[in-house]
Motif scaffolding. Structure first.
Motif, PDB file in Angstrom:
ATOM      1  N   LEU A   1       0.842  -1.194   0.000  1.00 13.38           N
ATOM      2  CA  LEU A   1       0.000   0.000   0.000  1.00 13.38           C
ATOM      3  C   LEU A   1       0.876   1.242   0.000  1.00 13.38           C
ATOM      4  N   PHE A   2       0.281   2.368  -0.421  1.00 14.70           N
ATOM      5  CA  PHE A   2       0.974   3.646  -0.416  1.00 14.70           C
ATOM      6  C   PHE A   2       0.440   4.456   0.758  1.00 14.70           C
TER       7      PHE A   2
ATOM      8  N   THR B   1       0.829   7.493   2.040  1.00 15.58           N
ATOM      9  CA  THR B   1       0.387   8.885   2.018  1.00 15.58           C
ATOM     10  C   THR B   1      -0.824   9.091   1.109  1.00 15.58           C
ATOM     11  N   LEU B   2      -1.276   8.034   0.454  1.00 17.64           N
ATOM     12  CA  LEU B   2      -2.446   8.173  -0.413  1.00 17.64           C
ATOM     13  C   LEU B   2      -3.698   7.705   0.330  1.00 17.64           C
TER      14      LEU B   2
ATOM     15  N   GLU C   1      -7.457   6.251  -3.542  1.00 20.20           N
ATOM     16  CA  GLU C   1      -6.323   6.395  -4.467  1.00 20.20           C
ATOM     17  C   GLU C   1      -5.523   5.104  -4.555  1.00 20.20           C
TER      18      GLU C   1
ATOM     19  N   ALA D   1      -7.474   2.826  -6.675  1.00 22.64           N
ATOM     20  CA  ALA D   1      -7.507   3.291  -8.071  1.00 22.64           C
ATOM     21  C   ALA D   1      -6.264   2.831  -8.829  1.00 22.64           C
ATOM     22  N   LEU D   2      -5.139   2.729  -8.131  1.00 28.59           N
ATOM     23  CA  LEU D   2      -3.908   2.334  -8.808  1.00 28.59           C
ATOM     24  C   LEU D   2      -3.915   0.865  -9.199  1.00 28.59           C
ATOM     25  N   ALA D   3      -4.819   0.094  -8.597  1.00 28.18           N
ATOM     26  CA  ALA D   3      -4.810  -1.336  -8.894  1.00 28.18           C
ATOM     27  C   ALA D   3      -5.884  -1.747  -9.892  1.00 28.18           C
ATOM     28  N   ILE D   4      -6.860  -0.898 -10.142  1.00 26.72           N
ATOM     29  CA  ILE D   4      -7.901  -1.296 -11.091  1.00 26.72           C
ATOM     30  C   ILE D   4      -8.061  -0.254 -12.189  1.00 26.72           C
TER      31      ILE D   4
ATOM     32  N   MET E   1     -13.050   9.197  -9.408  1.00 24.79           N
ATOM     33  CA  MET E   1     -12.720   8.885  -8.017  1.00 24.79           C
ATOM     34  C   MET E   1     -13.990   8.765  -7.173  1.00 24.79           C
TER      35      MET E   1
ATOM     36  N   GLN F   1      -6.590   8.470   4.770  1.00 28.76           N
ATOM     37  CA  GLN F   1      -5.254   8.180   4.273  1.00 28.76           C
ATOM     38  C   GLN F   1      -4.740   6.922   4.960  1.00 28.76           C
TER      39      GLN F   1
END
Lengths: 528, 308
Positions: free
Chosen positions: A97-98, A100-101, A105, A108-111, A117, A140
């Motif tokens: 996981l990120f 600070t996102l 978010e 969203a980066l994975a699909i 959003m 967050q």
């Protein structure tokens, strides 16, 4: 059910999977078959090759040999994106996981198939509630507890509608209650036709949850079993190749003097994502082992750096070592007063990676007469290192090998051994058996028990409840930076400690500051 | 201080701050992807001399700007190959890039040191530019200054509204996670580094073609380093980079006027003022530890090795 399974091709079939690393064969021609809707356990010790195998299925690692058959067709999985396209989802042991996102978010980066959003956030809310794992999409990630982070990982997988879900050691960060909850979700997914690969070394969980199991030892398949028909003993035998060892100890603890007293210790974390300690009080007597249970990230790190002296606390009276105010002393001064300390990170804080075993012995054991008029007595240091290697069966070439050439379990044995051999008045150990195989773990536990029986005070911080119940005389729980009252191990149960771990103990965060607690995390409604 | 002078300082501050806007926003994108390129000074110098040569030969501002960007991008390309493909240390490679850029630009510009250029005319908009005060403040600049404003809007939108920008921030924070999700970490970093180089090159071209239309060896004079500092002290946020850039410009201009008034402060001390004041102001407004942690790319400067 079995009939239905037979009529379809298996969801996933592995044939002769092999992955060779320069120093080790991680997987040696492994075969495995998983049917649609099956919960299949992959059981093995740390370092047996489970994670490598899963990474090969998920396209993160390229196997050297072998075949993957997906829904009856041979495939070469090139990348995680390719695996996801096939319908494979993976929840990693170390989260991807990120911090600070936000939750949205991250997902969203994975699909790929979302309009905006806002619609994605709505979908996350809907799906997470449907599976009983509610999430706030706008939070967050760094502000989430470890349990909630795992939930983000799971929901991220579920949104991709996987037909095979890989879960790598998912319960190591959860309370027993949260584990129950997750099992419900997994059973429901399986009933909907999703296959699940469940990786673990916890036998009771596998016996409860899984339909079938493949047992791996040192990169090879050593058994295929139906867990419900096996006993923990027979599974363990397949997993480690011998009977499960147990620790021996005298029942009664000796009632010695107080070696460590922590009184109203409050401290703001130096780490923004850390936990603030709030009025922590407890004490450890000589001749007893006190365990601190709790899910990681609840203040353990902050407490340990305060106890070891890596961070000095403002009120020196709030930490007393062997009857002396020690809050303002640095680690060296505390060790001079009889403290032994084993941090959770072996390399870096516990040992200098590139230095030899002997050199690392000197770092803390120089008090044992190894320094004369400012000069080192290498003969004595070498003897100390040799004895430690022998007594704790550390597998290494020689005492001159660099520490980072050893495996994690052997490094841990050496570091714990180094401290115990100095016969400290007070030993503080964090995660004593993390990533250590069952045999070595047992040995480390036994050594701590022996130290206690000889009159030393031992403080153990661990996430493994089984371990704490096995070795400790008394337990406290840390949650949200607060420490619970202590309780005798014989007068409590794993269930009660599990509830305490979610903050619900007398004076705990759930009582004192209920609005600050994450209701979703502690599963309050579910337990009561 | 009278009002006209005040307006004059503000207008001059924008012109003086624009090279920082280009270079610092470019470096911000690079650093947000997790790569620390200390070669900004060198890239600006090579961009400046390349843009100047093309401007002197063709007289076309567009060609000069493009050439400045390509030159800066090529310099960044060297850095990218070294640090991303060959996994060299970013700090050492960046320093080497600057030293290389100083030498290369001096060599390229040998025959151009005594040439003057006509400069770039301000854009005159009918009616708008003639407005009192407003016209002077907002509509009296050359085209490159407006480009820098478009760049600011573009970078802000890209980082915080687009999915690619989200991915870029993700890569800067945790390349490992991005790799596990199946993204090409190295590819994304390449693009970010090249963009940073192109913007540094454009910033250099602005200096040699528009701000002081001539080529002097080493004329970037530390502006690359200031840009690097601006990115850090602005805690990696575009709006604060802009603020810092114009503040630096304003104090630079103002201290000239103070010297002109004959104030009894040594000129050397006054010349230090822009550096000191800008850093103090930015540190002061960005002193919240939480905000620093949330905005600084966690993997900055760390070489990423994908495990296979």
């Amino acid at each position: 059910m079995s009939e239905k399974i037979m009529s379809k091709p298996p969801r996933l079939q592995l044939k002769g999977m092999t992955k060779i690393y320069p120093s080790v064969i991680a997987n040696d021609s492994i075969d495995m078959t998983i049917a649609p809707g099956e919960i299949h356990a992959v059981l093995g010790e740390n370092g047996a090759g489970k994670s490598t195998l899963m990474k090969a299925i998920y396209g993160v690692v390229k196997p050297d040999n072998g075949q993957i058959v997906w829904d009856g067709e041979v495939v070469r999985i090139q990348s995680p994106a390719h695996a996801r396209k096939l319908g494979i989802g993976m929840v990693f042991q170390h989260f991807s996981l990120f911090e600070t996102l936000t939750v949205t978010e991250n997902i969203a980066l994975a699909i790929d198939d979302y309009k905006s959003m806002e619609t994605l956030a709505a979908r996350i809310k809907e799906v997470s509630e449907e599976y009983g794992l509610p999430l706030d999409p706008g939070r967050q990630v760094h502000s989430l507890s470890v349990g909630l982070r795992q939930r983000v990982e799971i929901i991220r997988c579920l949104l991709q509608k996987p037909t095979l879900l890989i879960m790598d050691e998912p319960t190591s960060v959860l309370t027993p209650q949260a584990v129950r909850k997750m099992f419900e979700t997994l059973r429901r997914l399986a009933a909907e036709g999703c296959s699940i690969l469940y990786i673990s070394h916890k036998l009771d969980e596998i016996m409860e949850l899984c339909h079938s199991a493949t047992i791996i030892r040192a990169g090879r398949v050593t058994g295929i079993a139906v867990p419900a028909e096996e006993t923990a003993g027979s599974l363990a035998k397949m997993m480690i190749g011998r009977e499960l060892p147990v620790c021996a100890r005298e029942k009664e603890s000796i009632d010695g003097e107080k070696r460590l007293v922590v009184k109203n210790l409050s401290k703001v974390s130096s780490n923004q994502f850390g936990t603030e300690l709030k009025e922590v009080s407890f004490s450890v007597r000589g001749g007893e082992i006190l365990g601190i249970a709790g899910i990681s990230g609840n203040g353990q790190q902050e407490l340990l750096v305060a106890l070891s002296g890596e961070h000095i606390v403002a009120d020196k009276e709030s930490i007393q070592i062997c009857g002396e105010a020690a809050g303002n002393l640095n680690p060296d001064e505390r060790r001079n007063r009889g403290l032994g300390f084993v941090p959770e990170e072996r390399l870096g804080r516990g040992a200098v990676p590139g230095m030899s075993l002997t050199g690392n012995a000197i770092l803390t054991a120089h008090r044992q007469g190894m320094v004369k008029r400012g000069l080192l007595d290498f003969g004595k240091a070498a003897d100390f290192a040799k004895q430690c290697i022998r007594d704790f069966t550390v597998k290494c070439g020689s005492k001159d090998d660099p520490v980072n050439s050893l495996s994690g379990g052997n490094i841990q044995k050496y570091i714990v051994g180094r401290e115990i051999q100095q016969n400290p008045k007070l030993l503080i150990v964090s995660q004593p058996t993390w990533g250590v195989d069952v045999g070595a773990a047992n040995m480390i536990r036994q050594a701590m028990i022996d130290l206690r029986s000889n009159g030393s005070a031992v403080l153990v911080v661990s996430e493994e409840l089984d371990e704490l119940f096995e070795i400790c005389d008394r337990l406290v729980v840390i949650a949200g930076g607060r420490v619970s009252p202590s309780v005798n191990v014989h007068e409590t149960s794993k269930e009660e400690i599990g509830i305490w771990m979610s903050g619900m103990f007398p004076g705990g965060p759930a009582e004192v500051e209920p609005e600050g607690m994450e209701a979703a995390q502690n599963e309050a409604s579910h337990v009561c | 201080m009278d009002f006209d002078l005040f307006i004059h300082i503000l207008v001059a501050a924008v012109a003086a701050g624009t090279p920082f806007v280009f270079a610092a926003l470019g470096e911000l994108v690079t650093e947000k992807s997790g790569v620390l390129n200390l070669g900004v000074e060198g890239m600006m110098l090579v961009g400046a001399v390349s843009g100047f040569i093309v401007m002197a030969k063709t007289g076309s501002l567009l060609a000069a700007a493009l050439c400045g960007m390509v030159a800066g991008g090529l310099m960044a390309g060297i850095f990218a190959v070294l640090t991303l493909t060959l996994m060299a240390n970013q700090v050492a490679s960046g320093l080497a890039l600057t030293i290389f850029g100083v030498g290369l630009s001096a060599f390229m510009g040998l025959e151009y040191t005594s040439i003057g250029l006509p400069g770039v005319p301000e854009i005159h908009l009918p009616f708008l530019s003639d407005l009192p005060v407003v016209g002077q403040l907002f509509f009296s600049y050359n085209i490159l200054v407006y480009c820098s404003l478009v760049l600011f809007g573009g970078v802000s939108w890209f980082l915080y509204k687009s999915k690619t920008g989200l991915l870029l921030r993700g890569v800067g924070e945790s390349p490992k996670s991005a790799h596990a999700l199946g993204y090409n970490v190295i590819g994304i970093r390449y693009l970010a580094v090249l963009f940073g180089g192109a913007m540094a090159g454009l910033g250099g071209t602005y200096l040699s073609v528009a701000y002081t239309p001539m080529w002097v060896e080493g004329m970037v004079a530390g502006r690359g380093w200031v840009s690097l500092a601006l990115v850090v002290f602005a805690t990696w946020r575009p709006a604060r980079v802009m603020l810092g850039a114009y503040l630096f410009g304003a104090i630079t201009i103002a201290q000239f006027h103070v010297q002109g008034f004959g104030v009894e402060i040594p000129a050397q001390l006054l010349s230090m003022l822009p550096y000191l004041a800008t850093i103090v102001v930015l540190v002061f407004i960005s002193r919240d530890q939480n905000i620093i942690r949330l905005n600084s790319p966690a993997s900055l400067g760390i070489t990423y090795h994908p495990d296979m």
